[in-house]
Design a protein around this motif. Structure first.
Motif, mmCIF file in Angstrom:
data_model
loop_
_atom_site.group_PDB
_atom_site.id
_atom_site.type_symbol
_atom_site.label_atom_id
_atom_site.label_comp_id
_atom_site.label_asym_id
_atom_site.label_seq_id
_atom_site.Cartn_x
_atom_site.Cartn_y
_atom_site.Cartn_z
ATOM 1 N N ASP A 211 0.982 -1.099 -0.176
ATOM 2 C CA ASP A 211 -0.036 -0.083 0.235
ATOM 3 C C ASP A 211 0.937 1.361 0.025
ATOM 4 O O ASP A 211 2.009 1.465 0.309
ATOM 5 N N PRO A 212 0.433 2.041 -0.248
ATOM 6 C CA PRO A 212 1.293 4.369 -1.034
ATOM 7 C C PRO A 212 0.962 4.197 0.420
ATOM 8 O O PRO A 212 0.323 4.409 1.867
ATOM 9 N N VAL A 213 2.918 4.339 1.295
ATOM 10 C CA VAL A 213 3.171 4.921 2.212
ATOM 11 C C VAL A 213 2.450 5.942 2.848
ATOM 12 O O VAL A 213 2.707 7.609 1.610
ATOM 13 N N GLU A 214 2.121 6.706 3.705
ATOM 14 C CA GLU A 214 1.581 8.117 4.232
ATOM 15 C C GLU A 214 2.941 9.034 3.355
ATOM 16 O O GLU A 214 4.023 9.004 3.128
ATOM 17 N N PRO A 215 2.043 10.204 2.900
ATOM 18 C CA PRO A 215 3.453 11.104 2.387
ATOM 19 C C PRO A 215 4.446 11.767 2.899
ATOM 20 O O PRO A 215 5.492 12.005 2.752
ATOM 21 N N ARG A 216 4.390 11.530 4.927
ATOM 22 C CA ARG A 216 4.919 12.494 4.960
ATOM 23 C C ARG A 216 6.678 11.253 5.583
ATOM 24 O O ARG A 216 8.131 11.578 5.273
ATOM 25 N N ALA A 217 6.393 9.820 5.005
ATOM 26 C CA ALA A 217 7.569 9.488 5.268
ATOM 27 C C ALA A 217 8.098 9.050 3.507
ATOM 28 O O ALA A 217 9.044 9.074 3.785
ATOM 29 N N MET A 218 7.469 9.364 3.013
ATOM 30 C CA MET A 218 7.998 9.723 1.601
ATOM 31 C C MET A 218 8.824 10.373 1.132
ATOM 32 O O MET A 218 9.794 11.050 0.586
ATOM 33 N N VAL A 219 8.235 11.800 1.989
ATOM 34 C CA VAL A 219 8.998 13.568 1.707
ATOM 35 C C VAL A 219 9.912 13.202 3.099
ATOM 36 O O VAL A 219 11.387 13.555 2.568
ATOM 37 N N ASN A 220 9.590 12.210 3.753
ATOM 38 C CA ASN A 220 11.297 12.068 4.895
ATOM 39 C C ASN A 220 12.373 11.492 4.090
ATOM 40 O O ASN A 220 13.752 12.068 4.069
ATOM 41 N N ALA A 221 11.981 9.764 3.314
ATOM 42 C CA ALA A 221 13.182 9.635 3.247
ATOM 43 C C ALA A 221 13.815 10.487 1.118
ATOM 44 O O ALA A 221 14.777 9.917 1.420
ATOM 45 N N ALA A 222 13.164 11.216 0.901
ATOM 46 C CA ALA A 222 13.797 12.402 0.010
ATOM 47 C C ALA A 222 14.124 12.868 -0.394
ATOM 48 O O ALA A 222 15.546 13.691 -0.507
ATOM 49 N N LEU A 223 14.184 13.947 1.471
ATOM 50 C CA LEU A 223 15.016 14.761 2.414
ATOM 51 C C LEU A 223 16.390 14.116 2.430
ATOM 52 O O LEU A 223 17.261 14.919 2.377
ATOM 53 N N ILE A 224 16.275 12.853 3.113
ATOM 54 C CA ILE A 224 17.581 12.122 3.398
ATOM 55 C C ILE A 224 18.566 11.809 2.042
ATOM 56 O O ILE A 224 18.859 11.956 2.016
ATOM 57 N N TYR A 225 17.199 11.004 0.654
ATOM 58 C CA TYR A 225 18.181 10.722 -0.065
ATOM 59 C C TYR A 225 19.189 12.653 -0.408
ATOM 60 O O TYR A 225 20.083 12.798 -1.583
ATOM 61 N N LEU A 226 18.641 13.531 -0.518
ATOM 62 C CA LEU A 226 18.814 15.324 -0.400
ATOM 63 C C LEU A 226 19.933 15.147 -0.112
ATOM 64 O O LEU A 226 21.045 15.979 -1.167
ATOM 65 N N GLN A 227 20.336 15.104 1.168
ATOM 66 C CA GLN A 227 21.258 15.266 1.841
ATOM 67 C C GLN A 227 22.332 14.373 1.236
ATOM 68 O O GLN A 227 23.510 14.295 1.657
ATOM 69 N N ARG A 228 22.192 12.743 0.624
ATOM 70 C CA ARG A 228 22.987 11.997 0.405
ATOM 71 C C ARG A 228 23.701 12.396 -1.011
ATOM 72 O O ARG A 228 24.180 11.748 -1.751
ATOM 73 N N ASN A 229 23.180 14.121 -1.904
ATOM 74 C CA ASN A 229 23.146 13.595 -3.409
ATOM 75 C C ASN A 229 22.637 13.585 -4.009
ATOM 76 O O ASN A 229 24.069 12.852 -5.235
ATOM 77 N N LEU A 230 21.696 13.245 -3.836
ATOM 78 C CA LEU A 230 21.210 12.411 -4.593
ATOM 79 C C LEU A 230 19.564 12.180 -5.800
ATOM 80 O O LEU A 230 18.617 12.536 -4.961
ATOM 81 N N PRO A 231 19.677 14.039 -6.018
ATOM 82 C CA PRO A 231 18.881 14.644 -5.873
ATOM 83 C C PRO A 231 17.812 14.476 -7.601
ATOM 84 O O PRO A 231 16.275 14.165 -6.684
ATOM 85 N N ALA A 232 18.117 13.288 -7.903
ATOM 86 C CA ALA A 232 17.808 12.868 -8.786
ATOM 87 C C ALA A 232 16.077 11.894 -8.293
ATOM 88 O O ALA A 232 15.189 11.909 -8.601
ATOM 89 N N ALA A 233 17.055 11.163 -7.351
ATOM 90 C CA ALA A 233 16.028 10.150 -6.463
ATOM 91 C C ALA A 233 15.321 10.820 -5.759
ATOM 92 O O ALA A 233 13.162 10.508 -5.678
ATOM 93 N N ALA A 234 15.618 12.066 -4.626
ATOM 94 C CA ALA A 234 14.591 12.342 -4.071
ATOM 95 C C ALA A 234 14.025 12.937 -4.852
ATOM 96 O O ALA A 234 12.503 12.685 -4.323
ATOM 97 N N LEU A 235 13.645 13.256 -6.328
ATOM 98 C CA LEU A 235 12.320 14.664 -6.913
ATOM 99 C C LEU A 235 11.082 13.341 -7.293
ATOM 100 O O LEU A 235 10.435 13.204 -7.580
ATOM 101 N N ASN A 236 11.719 11.873 -7.869
ATOM 102 C CA ASN A 236 11.537 10.855 -8.610
ATOM 103 C C ASN A 236 10.512 10.950 -6.905
ATOM 104 O O ASN A 236 8.666 10.740 -7.750
ATOM 105 N N LEU A 237 10.970 10.286 -5.961
ATOM 106 C CA LEU A 237 10.142 10.034 -4.862
ATOM 107 C C LEU A 237 9.636 11.559 -4.699
ATOM 108 O O LEU A 237 7.767 10.622 -4.392
ATOM 109 N N VAL A 238 8.980 12.495 -4.105
ATOM 110 C CA VAL A 238 7.734 13.322 -4.181
ATOM 111 C C VAL A 238 7.431 13.608 -4.224
ATOM 112 O O VAL A 238 6.202 13.335 -5.116
ATOM 113 N N GLN A 239 7.590 13.265 -6.251
ATOM 114 C CA GLN A 239 6.535 13.227 -7.307
ATOM 115 C C GLN A 239 5.809 12.393 -7.271
ATOM 116 O O GLN A 239 5.069 12.603 -7.492
#
Length: 279
Positions: free
Chosen positions: A115-143
């Protein structure tokens, strides 16, 4: 001599496919974790059925089946990245990581639905990806989050954060505005919007956004604090004083609100008030 009959209990296991639902905290290959609800379609594998039967040890079948399902999915999740579990993994990819732990447990996986995970978990994961210099993965996740939850302000806030980090300020602002349209009192997009508007000295727009938020939620200390800052920067000291006072009343232990109130008192020459506020 009397010989009691030999008694044995025969357990019948249906080999027909069955879907088992469970919710579990998953830890991913890239060291993120979140709760997910999933449904694993499975059947008993005749070759490994004795493995399952031995693990069961007389306990209720459904209870053990659910426990085994959770263990299998948790082990499989450790072979996947967070963005795969949250939406990118194909059925073939899931089956590749599910099969080994399932075989060890005596079940045969046929398919999985997460099932789709709640938006908060997706945003938190994307921000961690951003910190790890993975901007493309972060953007795909929030989109993906916005696609799954188009009416959730947190999802739009997440897209705004990633776009802002990529230097796309106008597009980011559009996402923050959309988040505030959905919930005028949402704190995270408001913080980004107010900060950006004050840098541009667009006090009127900041004030309009904050007024709309306070119309919806008059118990939000952060919004009163931001309103106080907005008024202070315009030298509207009386309005600023009232806003800071309300923020402090609503959250007496917040040092930021007291510091802002103290700065206002210093700016207006009220040294006694500043001393009281900064104690």
């Amino acid at each position: 001599h009397f010989q009691p009959p030999f008694l044995s209990r025969v357990t019948h296991y249906s080999l027909a496919p069955e879907k088992v639902s469970a919710t579990s905290k998953l830890e991913t290959r890239d060291n993120l974790n979140f709760k997910a609800k999933f449904k694993l379609e499975q059947s008993f594998d005749p070759v490994t059925l004795l493995t399952f039967h031995a693990r069961r040890g007389g306990r209720p079948l459904e209870e053990v089946r659910r426990q085994v399902t959770e263990e299998v999915v948790r082990k499989a999740a450790t072979q996947l990245r967070a963005d795969e579990i949250l939406g990118a993994a194909t059925p073939e990819r899931w089956m590749a990581v599910l099969t080994p732990p399932a075989r060890e447990s005596g079940i045969r996986p046929l398919g999985i639905q997460v099932d789709p995970v709640e938006p908060r978990a997706m945003v938190n994961a994307a921000l961690i990806y951003l910190q790890r210099n993975l901007p493309a993965a972060a953007l795909n996740l929030v989109q993906l989050g916005v696609k799954l939850y188009p009416q959730d302000p947190t999802a739009h806030y997440g897209v705004g954060r990633i776009l802002e980090a990529q230097g796309k300020q106008a597009e980011a602002e559009g996402e923050y505005v959309q988040a505030l349209f959905l919930d005028p009192a949402a704190k995270e997009p408001m913080a980004r919007m107010v900060g950006n508007l004050l840098k541009k000295k667009d006090f009127a727009r900041a004030q309009r956004l904050l007024s709309a938020a306070l119309e919806k939620d008059r118990s939000s200390a952060p919004h009163y604090n931001w309103m106080g800052v907005t008024m202070h920067l315009q030298a509207r000291y009386d309005d600023s004083k009232r806003a800071f006072q309300k923020a402090v009343e609503l959250d007496t232990k917040n040092p930021e609100y007291r510091a802002n109130q103290g700065a206002l008192f210093l700016a207006t020459g009220d040294y006694k008030g500043a001393e009281e506020s900064l104690k």
